[in-house]
Design a protein around this motif. Structure first.
Motif, PDB file in Angstrom:
ATOM      1  N   THR A 252      98.583  96.531 -38.603  1.00 43.81           N
ATOM      2  CA  THR A 252      99.994  96.304 -38.921  1.00 43.81           C
ATOM      3  C   THR A 252     100.876  96.595 -37.720  1.00 43.81           C
ATOM      4  OG1 THR A 252      99.645  96.779 -41.267  1.00 43.81           O
ATOM      5  CG2 THR A 252     101.887  96.992 -40.451  1.00 43.81           C
ATOM      6  N   LEU A 253     100.516  97.597 -36.917  1.00 45.44           N
ATOM      7  CA  LEU A 253     101.279  97.884 -35.692  1.00 45.44           C
ATOM      8  C   LEU A 253     101.224  96.689 -34.745  1.00 45.44           C
ATOM      9  CD1 LEU A 253     102.865  99.705 -33.789  1.00 45.44           C
ATOM     10  CD2 LEU A 253     100.688 100.667 -32.997  1.00 45.44           C
ATOM     11  N   LYS A 254     100.054  96.089 -34.588  1.00 44.61           N
ATOM     12  CA  LYS A 254      99.905  94.919 -33.720  1.00 44.61           C
ATOM     13  C   LYS A 254     100.795  93.769 -34.195  1.00 44.61           C
ATOM     14  CE  LYS A 254      95.124  95.901 -32.316  1.00 44.61           C
ATOM     15  NZ  LYS A 254      93.705  95.442 -32.423  1.00 44.61           N
ATOM     16  N   LEU A 255     100.802  93.548 -35.516  1.00 44.99           N
ATOM     17  CA  LEU A 255     101.636  92.485 -36.076  1.00 44.99           C
ATOM     18  C   LEU A 255     103.120  92.794 -35.896  1.00 44.99           C
ATOM     19  CD1 LEU A 255      99.711  91.768 -39.408  1.00 44.99           C
ATOM     20  CD2 LEU A 255      99.771  90.321 -37.371  1.00 44.99           C
ATOM     21  N   LEU A 256     103.484  94.066 -36.027  1.00 41.51           N
ATOM     22  CA  LEU A 256     104.879  94.477 -35.873  1.00 41.51           C
ATOM     23  C   LEU A 256     105.362  94.214 -34.449  1.00 41.51           C
ATOM     24  CD1 LEU A 256     107.436  95.933 -36.893  1.00 41.51           C
ATOM     25  CD2 LEU A 256     106.355  98.093 -36.249  1.00 41.51           C
ATOM     26  N   ILE A 257     104.565  94.616 -33.459  1.00 45.92           N
ATOM     27  CA  ILE A 257     104.944  94.392 -32.065  1.00 45.92           C
ATOM     28  C   ILE A 257     105.010  92.896 -31.763  1.00 45.92           C
ATOM     29  CG2 ILE A 257     104.290  94.776 -29.666  1.00 45.92           C
ATOM     30  CD1 ILE A 257     105.244  97.284 -31.131  1.00 45.92           C
ATOM     31  N   ARG A 258     104.052  92.133 -32.315  1.00 41.00           N
ATOM     32  CA  ARG A 258     104.052  90.686 -32.104  1.00 41.00           C
ATOM     33  C   ARG A 258     105.305  90.052 -32.706  1.00 41.00           C
ATOM     34  NH1 ARG A 258      99.375  87.491 -34.905  1.00 41.00           N
ATOM     35  NH2 ARG A 258      98.139  89.110 -33.845  1.00 41.00           N
ATOM     36  N   TYR A 259     105.721  90.552 -33.872  1.00 41.50           N
ATOM     37  CA  TYR A 259     106.935  90.020 -34.518  1.00 41.50           C
ATOM     38  C   TYR A 259     108.172  90.317 -33.680  1.00 41.50           C
ATOM     39  CZ  TYR A 259     111.117  90.188 -37.400  1.00 41.50           C
ATOM     40  OH  TYR A 259     112.403  90.050 -37.848  1.00 41.50           O
ATOM     41  N   VAL A 260     108.308  91.582 -33.247  1.00 41.30           N
ATOM     42  CA  VAL A 260     109.506  91.973 -32.493  1.00 41.30           C
ATOM     43  C   VAL A 260     109.606  91.198 -31.177  1.00 41.30           C
ATOM     44  CG1 VAL A 260     110.666  93.876 -31.301  1.00 41.30           C
ATOM     45  CG2 VAL A 260     109.614  94.267 -33.525  1.00 41.30           C
ATOM     46  N   ASN A 261     108.484  91.018 -30.498  1.00 46.19           N
ATOM     47  CA  ASN A 261     108.499  90.323 -29.192  1.00 46.19           C
ATOM     48  C   ASN A 261     108.473  88.812 -29.318  1.00 46.19           C
ATOM     49  OD1 ASN A 261     108.581  92.744 -27.791  1.00 46.19           O
ATOM     50  ND2 ASN A 261     106.356  92.868 -27.559  1.00 46.19           N
ATOM     51  N   GLY A 262     108.181  88.323 -30.506  1.00 45.56           N
ATOM     52  CA  GLY A 262     108.085  86.879 -30.692  1.00 45.56           C
ATOM     53  C   GLY A 262     109.116  86.319 -31.637  1.00 45.56           C
ATOM     54  N   GLU A 263     108.796  86.318 -32.938  1.00 42.64           N
ATOM     55  CA  GLU A 263     109.671  85.707 -33.951  1.00 42.64           C
ATOM     56  C   GLU A 263     111.054  86.324 -33.957  1.00 42.64           C
ATOM     57  OE1 GLU A 263     109.569  85.822 -38.723  1.00 42.64           O
ATOM     58  OE2 GLU A 263     107.788  84.883 -37.823  1.00 42.64           O
ATOM     59  N   ARG A 264     111.130  87.652 -33.876  1.00 47.96           N
ATOM     60  CA  ARG A 264     112.437  88.321 -33.903  1.00 47.96           C
ATOM     61  C   ARG A 264     113.265  87.963 -32.674  1.00 47.96           C
ATOM     62  NH1 ARG A 264     115.567  92.318 -32.152  1.00 47.96           N
ATOM     63  NH2 ARG A 264     116.720  93.599 -33.684  1.00 47.96           N
ATOM     64  N   LYS A 265     112.625  87.923 -31.514  1.00 51.60           N
ATOM     65  CA  LYS A 265     113.334  87.617 -30.262  1.00 51.60           C
ATOM     66  C   LYS A 265     113.970  86.229 -30.314  1.00 51.60           C
ATOM     67  CE  LYS A 265     112.542  87.082 -25.298  1.00 51.60           C
ATOM     68  NZ  LYS A 265     111.523  87.055 -24.222  1.00 51.60           N
ATOM     69  N   ILE A 266     113.294  85.287 -30.989  1.00 56.56           N
ATOM     70  CA  ILE A 266     113.811  83.916 -31.091  1.00 56.56           C
ATOM     71  C   ILE A 266     115.143  83.884 -31.834  1.00 56.56           C
ATOM     72  CG2 ILE A 266     113.377  81.638 -32.095  1.00 56.56           C
ATOM     73  CD1 ILE A 266     110.385  82.161 -31.653  1.00 56.56           C
ATOM     74  N   TYR A 267     115.255  84.670 -32.906  1.00 55.34           N
ATOM     75  CA  TYR A 267     116.438  84.610 -33.770  1.00 55.34           C
ATOM     76  C   TYR A 267     117.500  85.665 -33.447  1.00 55.34           C
ATOM     77  CZ  TYR A 267     113.325  81.655 -36.512  1.00 55.34           C
ATOM     78  OH  TYR A 267     112.467  80.663 -36.902  1.00 55.34           O
TER      79      TYR A 267
END
Length: 423
Positions: free
Chosen positions: A247-262
């Protein structure tokens, strides 16, 4: 309803205000379609007598309750058909009329308040009541004893009784993976995947997850933990959530990816400020309960199950207690781990855990009973096999019936004492 929402939003959490609003919307919709007072539909602005009658009908016919009149108020008794939200409905409707009276939008007295309350409690509330201070509970030992009465506890016209809280025991160990699979099949976002994994892995309330900030992660020393608020903590981070490496890996991936886009800043995890919320909408705004609930509803519909978000918390506790009993080395270690769980969940009442333990006590008995039933089946087969060779016509030999001879002396003594205790 809008005036009520904005007034309450300043006094209680947004999630609580929204839940009140949803509850009230159901009731007022029912008023418009099904209510009846002296031949007419009841409106929210009608007299307190009309509103009380409508609420009585709603509690009985829509929520499956029973009412019992007592003096100038009503006892509300839940039945098997009643949902667990009766208390929430009564709180919401009482808060609504208290608010519209304060805003001078309602000209009658509050229909949820017993106007005769202050008069009727006089005989139960003698001089011992301390001036300008609330009465402390009996256990405090600070008040002069007086005749107790339900009247001294609440000024509500509708009083919910026999409402012992019981948790939802969700023992299905596959439940998270059913939800994960459904989310994957409908193409859920990485954001919602992280949120739902956090709910199942941490036992957190949904608002505790949605309001996480980048600083909440940086605050903890352990990389698999985040600080968070607790219900009633007034936005103070007094508890923490612990989650898995995946879950930590997914969280970091979200913050640096999907979240950064929006997001408006377009920054990665290390460059974001501490006060930035973790989860955002596609517009770059903080992700809220209403938006998440819409996504959650799609997932559980696809999974073909009925489940509200809070049940992820019940699932977590149920399976944590199961794990404690399965892995602890003895009663001392069990008690220590239960205390750690209570502290982690930040339960105001430590007795809460006993409601869950009741389930495991029953489950343990079922296991013992099933083992007994299996042994009885085995013994029955052995008995029939042995007795077949000793049958002469329909007569059994005495040796076949003398079961005591096949038992150790200690067991025979214990069984005899047990039977004596049943007399």
């Amino acid at each position: 309803m809008t005036e009520f929402y904005y007034y309450q939003q300043k006094r209680i959490s947004e999630n609580s205000a929204l839940s009140y609003l949803i509850t009230l919307e159901r009731f007022f919709s029912w008023l418009a379609k099904s209510s009846n007072y002296q031949g007419d539909r009841v409106k929210w602005s009608d007299s307190n007598f009309a509103i009380r009658t409508a609420i009585e009908d709603y509690l009985v016919y829509q929520m499956g309750c029973k009412l019992r009149s007592k003096d100038n108020f009503q006892f509300v008794i839940m039945t098997k058909k009643s949902p667990q939200t009766i208390n929430h409905f009564l709180a919401a409707i009482k808060s609504f009329y208290k608010t519209v009276l304060h805003l001078k939008l309602y000209k009658f007295q509050n229909p949820l308040i017993d106007a005769d309350y202050n008069i009727s409690i006089g005989k139960y509330n003698p001089i011992s009541m301390r001036e300008s201070k609330p009465r402390l509970p009996k256990i405090a030992g600070t008040e002069i004893p007086y005749e107790t009465s339900y009247r001294s506890q609440s000024d509500s016209y509708f009083k919910l009784v026999a409402n012992e809280w019981k948790p939802n025991i969700i023992a299905d160990q596959d439940l998270p993976y059913i939800i994960y699979r459904a989310g994957s099949e409908i193409g859920w976002s990485l954001r919602d995947e992280v949120i739902i994994r956090l709910l199942f892995e941490t036992g957190a309330r949904i608002n505790e997850v949605l309001e996480l900030t980048i600083g909440d992660y940086r605050q903890r020393i352990n990389q698999y933990e985040m600080a968070t608020l607790n219900k009633g903590s007034e936005k103070r981070r007094i508890k923490f959530l612990r989650f898995s490496q995946d879950t930590l890996k997914l969280l970091i991936r979200y913050v640096n990816g999907e979240r950064k886009i929006y997001s408006h800043e377009k920054k990665t995890f290390t460059k974001l400020s501490d006060n930035e919320v973790v989860f955002l909408t596609r517009r770059g705004d903080p992700y809220n309960y209403t938006a998440f609930y819409y996504q959650w509803s799609k997932i559980i519909r696809h999974a073909k199950i009925k489940m509200n978000i809070h049940k992820t918390r019940h699932w977590f506790v149920t399976n944590m207690i199961r794990s404690i009993y399965d892995t602890a080395g003895g009663s001392g270690e069990i008690e220590m781990r239960k205390h750690e769980l209570i502290n982690y969940m930040k339960w105001k009442n430590p007795e809460t855990i006993k409601a869950y333990e009741h389930y495991f006590n029953e489950a343990s008995f079922r296991e013992i009973h099933e083992n007994l039933a299996k042994k009885m089946q085995e013994y029955e087969k052995e008995f029939l096999k042995a007795s077949h060779s000793t049958f002469e016509g329909n007569q059994l030999t005495n040796s076949t019936l003398t079961t005591k001879e096949t038992l150790p002396a200690e067991e025979i003594k214990w069984i005899n004492e047990f039977y004596k205790g049943m007399d």
